[in-house]
Design an enzyme around this catalytic site. Structure first.
Site, PDB file in Angstrom:
ATOM      1  N   ARG A 248       0.836  -1.188   0.000  1.00  0.00           N
ATOM      2  CA  ARG A 248       0.000   0.000   0.000  1.00  0.00           C
ATOM      3  C   ARG A 248       0.880   1.252   0.000  1.00  0.00           C
ATOM      4  O   ARG A 248       1.944   1.275   0.609  1.00  0.00           O
ATOM      5  CB  ARG A 248      -0.874  -0.025   1.261  1.00  0.00           C
ATOM      6  CG  ARG A 248      -1.812   1.150   1.440  1.00  0.00           C
ATOM      7  CD  ARG A 248      -3.005   1.004   0.561  1.00  0.00           C
ATOM      8  NE  ARG A 248      -4.106   1.850   0.990  1.00  0.00           N
ATOM      9  CZ  ARG A 248      -4.783   2.667   0.171  1.00  0.00           C
ATOM     10  NH1 ARG A 248      -4.461   2.754  -1.100  1.00  0.00           N
ATOM     11  NH2 ARG A 248      -5.807   3.363   0.608  1.00  0.00           N
TER      12      ARG A 248
ATOM     13  N   THR B 190      -9.136   1.155  -9.402  1.00  0.00           N
ATOM     14  CA  THR B 190      -8.833  -0.102  -8.741  1.00  0.00           C
ATOM     15  C   THR B 190      -9.067  -1.258  -9.707  1.00  0.00           C
ATOM     16  O   THR B 190     -10.000  -1.256 -10.481  1.00  0.00           O
ATOM     17  CB  THR B 190      -9.751  -0.262  -7.525  1.00  0.00           C
ATOM     18  OG1 THR B 190      -9.627   0.895  -6.723  1.00  0.00           O
ATOM     19  CG2 THR B 190      -9.402  -1.491  -6.733  1.00  0.00           C
TER      20      THR B 190
ATOM     21  N   THR C 219      -4.517  -0.275  -7.097  1.00  0.00           N
ATOM     22  CA  THR C 219      -5.289   0.878  -7.536  1.00  0.00           C
ATOM     23  C   THR C 219      -4.446   2.137  -7.577  1.00  0.00           C
ATOM     24  O   THR C 219      -3.471   2.266  -6.830  1.00  0.00           O
ATOM     25  CB  THR C 219      -6.495   1.113  -6.608  1.00  0.00           C
ATOM     26  OG1 THR C 219      -7.232   2.244  -7.060  1.00  0.00           O
ATOM     27  CG2 THR C 219      -6.051   1.377  -5.179  1.00  0.00           C
TER      28      THR C 219
ATOM     29  N   ASN D 222      -6.308   4.806  -7.267  1.00  0.00           N
ATOM     30  CA  ASN D 222      -7.406   5.457  -6.554  1.00  0.00           C
ATOM     31  C   ASN D 222      -8.367   6.095  -7.545  1.00  0.00           C
ATOM     32  O   ASN D 222      -9.151   5.390  -8.150  1.00  0.00           O
ATOM     33  CB  ASN D 222      -6.920   6.458  -5.503  1.00  0.00           C
ATOM     34  CG  ASN D 222      -8.010   6.775  -4.487  1.00  0.00           C
ATOM     35  OD1 ASN D 222      -8.867   5.949  -4.211  1.00  0.00           O
ATOM     36  ND2 ASN D 222      -7.990   7.965  -3.934  1.00  0.00           N
TER      37      ASN D 222
ATOM     38  N   GLN E 209      -3.724   8.460  -3.560  1.00  0.00           N
ATOM     39  CA  GLN E 209      -4.122   7.604  -2.447  1.00  0.00           C
ATOM     40  C   GLN E 209      -4.280   8.358  -1.132  1.00  0.00           C
ATOM     41  O   GLN E 209      -4.943   7.867  -0.207  1.00  0.00           O
ATOM     42  CB  GLN E 209      -3.084   6.493  -2.254  1.00  0.00           C
ATOM     43  CG  GLN E 209      -2.966   5.533  -3.415  1.00  0.00           C
ATOM     44  CD  GLN E 209      -4.179   4.640  -3.548  1.00  0.00           C
ATOM     45  OE1 GLN E 209      -5.155   4.786  -2.827  1.00  0.00           O
ATOM     46  NE2 GLN E 209      -4.128   3.703  -4.474  1.00  0.00           N
TER      47      GLN E 209
ATOM     48  N   ASP F 148      -7.573   8.713   0.754  1.00  0.00           N
ATOM     49  CA  ASP F 148      -8.169   7.677   1.600  1.00  0.00           C
ATOM     50  C   ASP F 148      -7.963   7.929   3.091  1.00  0.00           C
ATOM     51  O   ASP F 148      -8.510   7.201   3.920  1.00  0.00           O
ATOM     52  CB  ASP F 148      -7.620   6.302   1.218  1.00  0.00           C
ATOM     53  CG  ASP F 148      -8.243   5.772  -0.070  1.00  0.00           C
ATOM     54  OD1 ASP F 148      -9.262   6.333  -0.501  1.00  0.00           O
ATOM     55  OD2 ASP F 148      -7.711   4.809  -0.647  1.00  0.00           O
TER      56      ASP F 148
ATOM     57  N   SER G 159      -8.005   1.250   3.468  1.00  0.00           N
ATOM     58  CA  SER G 159      -8.627   0.860   2.207  1.00  0.00           C
ATOM     59  C   SER G 159      -9.624  -0.249   2.473  1.00  0.00           C
ATOM     60  O   SER G 159      -9.748  -0.728   3.597  1.00  0.00           O
ATOM     61  CB  SER G 159      -7.575   0.396   1.188  1.00  0.00           C
ATOM     62  OG  SER G 159      -7.224  -0.956   1.413  1.00  0.00           O
ATOM     63  N   SER G 160     -10.318  -0.667   1.423  1.00  0.00           N
ATOM     64  CA  SER G 160     -11.282  -1.766   1.542  1.00  0.00           C
ATOM     65  C   SER G 160     -10.906  -2.952   0.674  1.00  0.00           C
ATOM     66  O   SER G 160     -11.720  -3.853   0.478  1.00  0.00           O
ATOM     67  CB  SER G 160     -12.681  -1.274   1.150  1.00  0.00           C
ATOM     68  OG  SER G 160     -13.119  -0.278   2.032  1.00  0.00           O
TER      69      SER G 160
ATOM     70  N   GLY H 154     -13.874  -1.535  -6.367  1.00  0.00           N
ATOM     71  CA  GLY H 154     -15.172  -1.029  -5.925  1.00  0.00           C
ATOM     72  C   GLY H 154     -15.172  -0.235  -4.635  1.00  0.00           C
ATOM     73  O   GLY H 154     -16.232  -0.039  -4.038  1.00  0.00           O
TER      74      GLY H 154
END
Length: 460
Positions: free
Chosen positions: A9, A284, A302, A304, A323, A326, A345-346, A367
Site C-alpha cells: 500500500r 482499482t 489501484t 485510486n 491515495q 483515503d 482501504s477496503s 469497488g
C-alpha cells in the site's frame, strides 16, 4: 500449507501532516488538494511489492514477467468505449501536456476514436528501466527524479528519502471460518479481510433465509450496517494505531451483534466494543491466479481516482496516484494522516478453503468500500446456497452502509417491502465487478463479472 499477505500500500510522505490540507468553513479541503495535485500523492509501493512477491514466492524471472507489458505499451492497445469516455473526462489534462496529447489525442487534438490504437513509448521505456534494474530503476535515478519533480511542482512534499525508505511489509492474513470453510484475506491497512470475517461470523449465528427474499436482504443489510459502524470507528494502519482486530473477528463478539438484529424493522447502529473480545496475541483493479497444484494468488491494486492525482510524470508515461484521499481530514481518527502511515482501504483479495482444507475459491474485486460486502456475498452464495461460480457472480447483491441502501437486480416488490421495514435511501446502483476462480469437479472455473465494461481474459 502457507498463507501470506504482502502489503504494498502507498504510504504518506514523511513531510506530510494533516495541517497541509486546509479546510473551509464547510469542512471541504481548499483547492481539492486531498484528491488532486501533489498533496494527494502517496509514496508508491507497487513496484517494490510485486518484486518482493515474485522474488520470494514466484517461479518466473522478473524480465519475462514485465516484457508483455512493455510490448503492449510499445505496440499499442485498442481504445474501448469505456476508455474513450475516461480520456474525454480528463481532456483538459491531456490537451495541456505535449506528451499526453501525443499519447491520447489525434492529430487534430481530439480524443482518439473508439477502435483506434494508443501507443505509449514513454511507458515502454519506463518499464524497460524497471525490467533491467528492478525496483532501483523506479525508486532511484532519473525516473525517481522525474516523479519527485512532478509531485513537488504540483505542490506536494514527497522526497527522495521517501522513495528510498519505502518497504512492502509481510504479515499473516486475517483468517476466519464460516460453516467449516476457512477464509483468508487482507490485513491492515485494508479493512476488507477483517470485515468479511466479521460479516460472516455474525451471519453464522442467524437463520439462513431463502435467497432473494425480503427476509434475506433485510437481515444482510442490518448486519452490514453494524460492520460498517465498526469499520468507521476502529480501522487504520496497525503500525500506527491500536486496532482491536482479534476482537472484531471474534466469534463471541459476533454473537453479541447477531442478537441485535430485529427482523421486524430497520435500525440505526453505533459501533460495538470489540476491545472486550481481544486476546493476548497481537480505480482499482484486481486479478486472481490459481493452478492445478492448489496455489492461489489474488491481488487488488489501484491508483485510486481515475487518472489518479492528475500529476503526470514527464518522459515516463504515467500519472501519480491520489491515495492520500483515503485518509480522513483532521487529527483525531484512527485513519488520520501521519508521516509514513498507510491510508485505510477496503481491498479484499480473499482465498477460501473447503472443510477438508483444500482450495475452494480465490476472489477479488475493485469497488472502494463496496468491495468487502461484495466478496462476503459471493462466499455466502457459494456456501449457503450452493451456487456455481457463475450463478454467485450474476446473483443480486446489496450494499448497506447505514446511510444508503444500494441494490442490483432486486424487484420493485422487494424494494417496496424493504422500505416498509424502514430502510431509507434505497437506490439502484452500479456494483463492483469482481473476478474469481473456483475449484469444482476437478476443474478450474474462472469468471469476470458482467459489470466489467471492457471484458477481461479468463483462463490460460
Amino acid at each position: 500449507q502457507e498463507t501470506v499477505f504482502i502489503s504494498f500500500r502507498e504510504v504518506s510522505p514523511q513531510n506530510m501532516v494533516a495541517d497541509l490540507w486546509v479546510e473551509d468553513a464547510d469542512g471541504n479541503v481548499v483547492g481539492n488538494h486531498k484528491m488532486k495535485g501533489g498533496l494527494s500523492v502517496g509514496v508508491p509501493g507497487e513496484v517494490a511489492g510485486l518484486y518482493q512477491a515474485l522474488s520470494e514466492y514466484g517461479t518466473m524471472n522478473w524480465e519475462d514477467v514485465i516484457q508483455p507489458a512493455i510490448d503492449m505499451a510499445r505496440e499499442g492497445y485498442v481504445v474501448t468505449p469505456e476508455l474513450y469516455q475516461w480520456i474525454e473526462y480528463a481532456y483538459a489534462d491531456m490537451a495541456s501536456n505535449a506528451q499526453l496529447s501525443e499519447i491520447y489525442l489525434d492529430e487534430n487534438d481530439m480524443v482518439k476514436p473508439v477502435n483506434s490504437v494508443i501507443k505509449n513509448e514513454y511507458m515502454a521505456k519506463a518499464l524497460e528501466l524497471i525490467r533491467d534494474k528492478g525496483p532501483d530503476g523506479f525508486y532511484k535515478g532519473a525516473m525517481a527524479d522525474a516523479m519527485i519533480h512532478a509531485v513537488q511542482n504540483a505542490g506536494g512534499v514527497m522526497t527522495q528519502a521517501d522513495l528510498d525508505g519505502y518497504q512492502p511489509w509481510e504479515e499473516s492474513a486475517v483468517s476466519g471460518t464460516y460453516r467449516g470453510y476457512t477464509i483468508a484475506s487482507s490485513n491492515s491497512p485494508s479493512s476488507g479481510g477483517t470485515f468479511i470475517v466479521e460479516t460472516l461470523n455474525i451471519l453464522e449465528n442467524l437463520p439462513v433465509y431463502e435467497f432473494n427474499t425480503v427476509e434475506y436482504w433485510h437481515q444482510l443489510a442490518e448486519v452490514q450496517k453494524m460492520v460498517w459502524a465498526d469499520r468507521g470507528q476502529y480501522m487504520g494502519d496497525t503500525r500506527f494505531v491500536d486496532v482491536p482486530i482479534d476482537g472484531i473477528i471474534s466469534k463471541e463478539y459476533a454473537k453479541t451483534l447477531a442478537n441485535k438484529v430485529d427482523m421486524t424493522k430497520s435500525q440505526d447502529f453505533s459501533y460495538g466494543n470489540p476491545w472486550d473480545y481481544e486476546t493476548e496475541s497481537q480505480n482499482t483493479t484486481s486479478f486472481s491466479v490459481a493452478d492445478k497444484a492448489g496455489n492461489m494468488v489474488t491481488i487488488t491494486h489501484t491508483i485510486n481516482g481515475v487518472w489518479g492525482s492528475r500529476v503526470y510524470v514527464d518522459d515516463y508515461g504515467f500519472f501519480m496516484n491520489d491515495q492520500m484521499d483515503d485518509f480522513v481530514t483532521g487529527k483525531q481518527s484512527a485513519n488520520s494522516v501521519e508521516p509514513g502511515k498507510a491510508p485505510l482501504s477496503s481491498i479484499s483479495p480473499t482465498v477460501v478453503l473447503d472443510s477438508q482444507g483444500k482450495p475452494f475459491a480465490v476472489l477479488a474485486s475493485p469497488g472502494g468500500s463496496a468491495i468487502y460486502p461484495c466478496i462476503a456475498q459471493l462466499i455466502l452464495n457459494m456456501t449457503d446456497y450452493g451456487m456455481t461460480l457463475e450463478e454467485a457472480f450474476l446473483a443480486p447483491r446489496v450494499i448497506c452502509n447505514g446511510f444508503e441502501f444500494t441494490y442490483d437486480k432486486l424487484s420493485k416488490e422487494t424494494v417496496d417491502e424493504l422500505k416498509s421495514l424502514g430502510h431509507e435511501n434505497i437506490l439502484e446502483g452500479t456494483f463492483p465487478s469482481p473476478s474469481g476462480i473456483r475449484y469444482a469437479n476437478g476443474k478450474l472455473e474462472g469468471i469476470v463479472n458482467e459489470a466489467n465494461p471492457d471484458g477481461a481474459a479468463v483462463g490460460f
